[in-house]
Motif scaffolding. Sequence first.
Motif, mmCIF file in Angstrom:
data_model
loop_
_atom_site.group_PDB
_atom_site.id
_atom_site.type_symbol
_atom_site.label_atom_id
_atom_site.label_comp_id
_atom_site.label_asym_id
_atom_site.label_seq_id
_atom_site.Cartn_x
_atom_site.Cartn_y
_atom_site.Cartn_z
ATOM 1 N N ARG A 96 0.810 -1.369 -0.141
ATOM 2 C CA ARG A 96 -0.140 -0.107 -0.023
ATOM 3 C C ARG A 96 0.745 1.283 -0.078
ATOM 4 N NH1 ARG A 96 -3.539 -3.178 3.766
ATOM 5 N NH2 ARG A 96 -5.446 -3.594 2.518
ATOM 6 N N ASP A 97 1.925 1.066 0.628
ATOM 7 C CA ASP A 97 3.003 2.223 0.724
ATOM 8 C C ASP A 97 3.401 2.576 -0.741
ATOM 9 O OD1 ASP A 97 2.515 2.602 3.477
ATOM 10 O OD2 ASP A 97 4.346 1.523 3.945
ATOM 11 N N CYS A 98 3.798 1.743 -1.471
ATOM 12 C CA CYS A 98 4.251 1.963 -2.933
ATOM 13 C C CYS A 98 2.935 2.074 -3.859
ATOM 14 C CB CYS A 98 4.950 0.728 -3.382
ATOM 15 S SG CYS A 98 6.410 0.296 -2.434
ATOM 16 N N CYS A 99 1.912 1.318 -3.779
ATOM 17 C CA CYS A 99 0.974 1.772 -4.660
ATOM 18 C C CYS A 99 -0.711 2.101 -4.047
ATOM 19 C CB CYS A 99 0.400 0.421 -5.289
ATOM 20 S SG CYS A 99 1.770 -0.431 -6.043
ATOM 21 N N ARG A 100 -0.773 3.260 -3.981
ATOM 22 C CA ARG A 100 -1.651 3.969 -3.182
ATOM 23 C C ARG A 100 -3.202 3.444 -3.131
ATOM 24 N NH1 ARG A 100 -2.189 10.323 -3.052
ATOM 25 N NH2 ARG A 100 -2.492 10.551 -0.820
ATOM 26 N N SER A 101 -3.696 2.838 -3.962
ATOM 27 C CA SER A 101 -5.066 2.529 -4.073
ATOM 28 C C SER A 101 -5.196 1.389 -4.498
ATOM 29 C CB SER A 101 -5.876 3.370 -5.111
ATOM 30 O OG SER A 101 -5.381 3.522 -6.412
ATOM 31 N N ILE A 102 -4.213 0.378 -4.582
ATOM 32 C CA ILE A 102 -4.030 -1.045 -5.048
ATOM 33 C C ILE A 102 -5.193 -1.785 -4.034
ATOM 34 C CG2 ILE A 102 -2.269 -1.991 -3.627
ATOM 35 C CD1 ILE A 102 -1.234 -3.464 -6.160
ATOM 36 N N ARG A 103 -5.827 -2.736 -5.081
ATOM 37 C CA ARG A 103 -6.723 -3.545 -4.155
ATOM 38 C C ARG A 103 -5.966 -5.048 -3.700
ATOM 39 N NH1 ARG A 103 -12.245 -4.561 -7.241
ATOM 40 N NH2 ARG A 103 -12.985 -5.189 -5.209
ATOM 41 N N ILE A 104 -6.293 -5.616 -2.582
ATOM 42 C CA ILE A 104 -5.787 -6.556 -1.887
ATOM 43 C C ILE A 104 -6.856 -7.633 -1.589
ATOM 44 C CG2 ILE A 104 -4.240 -7.324 0.013
ATOM 45 C CD1 ILE A 104 -2.909 -4.515 -0.038
ATOM 46 N N GLY A 105 -6.468 -8.836 -1.999
ATOM 47 C CA GLY A 105 -7.482 -10.027 -1.704
ATOM 48 C C GLY A 105 -6.626 -10.850 -0.703
ATOM 49 N N LYS A 106 -7.367 -12.116 -0.160
ATOM 50 C CA LYS A 106 -6.651 -12.683 0.923
ATOM 51 C C LYS A 106 -6.871 -13.985 0.389
ATOM 52 C CE LYS A 106 -7.193 -9.168 4.486
ATOM 53 N NZ LYS A 106 -5.599 -9.111 5.033
ATOM 54 N N ILE A 107 -6.029 -15.133 1.189
ATOM 55 C CA ILE A 107 -6.401 -16.465 0.938
ATOM 56 C C ILE A 107 -5.882 -17.010 2.454
ATOM 57 C CG2 ILE A 107 -5.644 -18.642 0.031
ATOM 58 C CD1 ILE A 107 -5.229 -17.372 -2.664
ATOM 59 N N LEU A 108 -6.834 -17.917 2.998
ATOM 60 C CA LEU A 108 -6.231 -18.756 4.100
ATOM 61 C C LEU A 108 -6.059 -20.066 3.853
ATOM 62 C CD1 LEU A 108 -5.966 -18.678 7.271
ATOM 63 C CD2 LEU A 108 -8.399 -19.203 7.674
#
Length: 220
Positions: A107-119
């Motif tokens: 997020r610090d490098c790409c301000r508005s990037i979307r992030i998903g998750k896998i457990l």
Amino acid sequence: MGSQDIEMMGSFEYCKEYKGIHILEPFYQVRELQTILRDKNTSRSDFKFYADRLIRLVIEESLNQLPFTDCKVITPTGATYNGLKYKSGNCGVSIVRSGEAMEQGLRDCCRSIRIGKILVESDADTHEAKVVYARFPEDISQRHVLLMYPIMSTGNTVSKAVNVLKEHGVKEECIILSNLFCTPQAVQTILDSYPKMKILTSEIHPVAPNHFGQKYFGTD
């Protein structure tokens, strides 16, 4: 030749054998960060601080593996500048829980990037890894994915995550694993199974610092 030289030579031999593996240049500051994170006497506050520094370096280099396109901009003086910009359609996916340590760096490098998750969890009886939760952007099949997982010892967890991404339509060549430490066994497992994906790591070493998640989140 010292043991450190042998280890580094082994890492770069993997680069020759597997074109999908990219390793951070072993600058002194990178080696210092790796040393601090492996030292059992490092306090948790120092561990988190220096882990975040190494994560930032890995994320920055991972972003270099994404596709760019040419663009032109007009500067405040009216001059034309021939530059670059990311092609649209990038996202991050963290493998819970340790992968979440890398989310802020992205997020610090790409301000508005979307992030998903896998457990991914291991079955209590069979010890087989299985995916129990996954949440992605709806259009993830159209995106390049930075898969975040700091410590890769066997490659089994990452393999399960990659399978889920592929089931959701993500192309193998559009997956980049952002990783801090991995073993030779894990590299071979992943790139033998998924030769088109990329791995960006800071180090390939027979002994992985598997205490990372507990130390980073203060659960040790």
